[in-house]
Design an enzyme around this catalytic site. Structure first.
Site, mmCIF file in Angstrom:
data_model
loop_
_atom_site.group_PDB
_atom_site.id
_atom_site.type_symbol
_atom_site.label_atom_id
_atom_site.label_comp_id
_atom_site.label_asym_id
_atom_site.label_seq_id
_atom_site.Cartn_x
_atom_site.Cartn_y
_atom_site.Cartn_z
ATOM 1 N N SER A 1 34.507 45.928 48.684
ATOM 2 C CA SER A 1 33.330 44.911 48.675
ATOM 3 C C SER A 1 31.943 45.953 49.104
ATOM 4 O O SER A 1 31.711 46.608 48.255
ATOM 5 C CB SER A 1 33.827 44.296 49.931
ATOM 6 N N ASP B 1 37.484 36.486 42.065
ATOM 7 C CA ASP B 1 36.673 36.980 43.092
ATOM 8 C C ASP B 1 35.452 36.908 42.993
ATOM 9 O O ASP B 1 34.581 37.513 42.417
ATOM 10 C CB ASP B 1 37.287 38.592 43.214
ATOM 11 N N HIS C 1 39.731 37.813 47.873
ATOM 12 C CA HIS C 1 38.796 39.284 47.927
ATOM 13 C C HIS C 1 39.504 40.213 48.881
ATOM 14 O O HIS C 1 38.899 41.286 49.038
ATOM 15 C CB HIS C 1 37.607 38.774 48.448
#
Length: 466
Positions: A287, A353, A404
């Site tokens: 991320s 995602d 995610h």
């Protein structure tokens, strides 16, 4: 095959429904079982993920991959001789589609180092180590189950969000702009170095956890990176929130140095210590952490820290990024400069995602050139992904934050199924439909709604400690 775009809960925007019809058709990954498509995924709880992973998810795995010990032994022998290819020297040609078993094992290995950042991060407000690592450097990897990894942690890295925001969810995580533990630097020991075929300098970053990090990431725009003082390169632009997190310090005389200063100092020391050895610099993150990893990779290469300029052979230490669920970081100028510098990036993403679609949902690499020949005037303001992509497709669930989750990414890659990647091209009418979407939604847009959207996104992903 087009799947519907995940809808985020409680976002009170008056835009028309945003579905996957507005997005470019992704690389669809299907089961390699004749012409049969993968069965519809089941809606399951996060506790059931590990038990049902082989039946409810899909990924691209080499047809030669299996979990036998003989395969693992074979890959160990291959790694020392072909580590440069695994690190992307040939842009992973013939290793990604289908996914080579050795590359898959290395992706999982680096992903587990990133997962250690989450396992070791202290989010207990009552703890003395709140927002820091729970353990000391010497025992951290052992405490998170990586005691036999063959790496030794040399330094912890802290980042200071340059933003003060309101508290979210009733906690005070977002009320302060002090430094937070964001990752660590580790180096392979002699035994692991022999197995890897080189001394590996590893830098790992966790993803976004605290509210200031989320707000900074969601509310920013492109800005010139200007990391090289001798050549600012104004055309090289990156997302302002990521750059701020990378370069901000605590602002006090004896306060914490910036994330950048800590990283460059330690990487320089390690490279100098093992000078003359075969080496690699590997950066891995999830991320937001993957954005920091890419910024550091670019910074190292731009400053030439990976080049031995005193050597007649002009030795260059390879710089490679393994990105898990990473967002776009910069514009097309940033992408092109990374490629010029030889920075290699392997992005592991999930088609479902939403974080990997940000920033630049509309102004991105797909809008730079229309019709294959006309470059739009605003192309310098378009975000662009960097590197080679391995695209997964998993879990259309009522809980969208699972798409995610790093643990799910790694569980997918460990799945022994024989799968095949099938790619579909971008639809010709993508631009027109996206344009209509923006125009129809702009009439009802205001700053308060953007604030509400950002807050809901924070609550959405923070709940899963992404």
């Amino acid at each position: 095959m087009v799947s519907k775009m995940l809808r985020l809960p409680n976002i009170q925007l008056n835009f028309p429904t945003f579905s996957a019809e507005f997005l470019p058709k992704p690389s669809i990954i299907k089961l390699n079982e004749g012409n049969l498509a993968a069965p519809a995924p089941k809606i399951i709880s996060t506790k059931e993920i590990s038990k049902n992973i082989a039946h409810s998810v899909t990924t691209s795995i080499n047809t030669t991959t299996d979990s036998s010990s003989s395969s693992g032994s074979s890959n160990t022998e291959r790694l020392a001789s072909m580590w440069r290819e695994v690190q992307g020297s040939n842009n992973w040609e013939n290793l990604v589609d289908p996914l080579d078993s050795l590359l898959r094992e290395e992706i999982i290995r680096y992903g587990e180092f990133v997962a250690a950042c989450y396992d070791a991060f202290d989010l207990d407000p009552n703890s003395k180590r709140y927002l820091n690592c729970k353990y000391g450097k010497k025992r951290m990897l052992r405490e998170v189950g990586l005691g036999d990894s063959g790496y030794q942690v040399t330094k912890y890295i802290y980042a200071t969000p340059d933003i003060n925001v309101w508290s979210i969810g009733g906690n005070n995580i977002g009320s302060s702009s002090c430094g937070r533990w964001i990752g660590y630097i580790a180096v392979s020991n002699d035994e692991e170095t022999k197995r890897l075929g080189r001394r590996d300098v590893l830098v790992t970053f966790r993803g976004t956890v605290t509210s200031p990090e989320w707000i900074a990431n969601l509310m920013s725009s492109l800005t010139p990176a200007r990391l090289d003082p001798h050549n600012p390169r104004p055309q090289v632009k990156v997302e302002a929130g990521f750059l701020s997190l990378y370069t901000s310090n605590e602002g006090e005389k004896f306060g914490l140095e910036s994330c950048r200063e800590q990283l460059l100092s330690e990487v320089g020391k390690v490279l100098n210590k093992y000078k003359g050895e075969e080496m690699s610099i590997t950066l891995a993150g999830h991320s937001m952490g993957s954005a920091l990893a890419l910024l550091l990779a670019y910074d190292i290469a731009e400053l030439g820290l990976n080049r031995d300029r005193l050597s007649n052979n002009h030795i260059i230490v390879p710089v490679t990024v393994f990105s898990f669920g990473g967002p776009r970081v910069g514009n097309s100028g940033f992408k092109e400069r990374c490629e010029e510098l030889g920075v290699k990036v392997l992005r592991i993403t999930n088609v479902n995602d939403p974080i990997t679609k940000l920033p630049g949902v509309f102004l991105n690499e797909h809008f730079r050139v229309l019709g294959g020949w006309y470059e739009v005037p605003w192309s310098c303001s378009c975000y662009a992904h960097v590197g080679v992509e391995i695209l997964l497709d998993f879990f259309k669930m009522h809980n969208p934050s699972c798409v995610h989750d790093l643990g799910t990414y790694l569980s997918l890659l460990k799945c022994p199924k024989r799968l095949q990647v099938q790619r579909e091209e971008l639809g010709i009418d993508f631009f027109n439909r996206a344009k209509e979407f923006v125009i129809s939604g702009a009439q009802n847009f205001n700053a308060l709604q953007l604030k509400n959207a950002a807050m809901n996104m924070v609550n959405l992903v923070q709940s899963q400690r992404t």
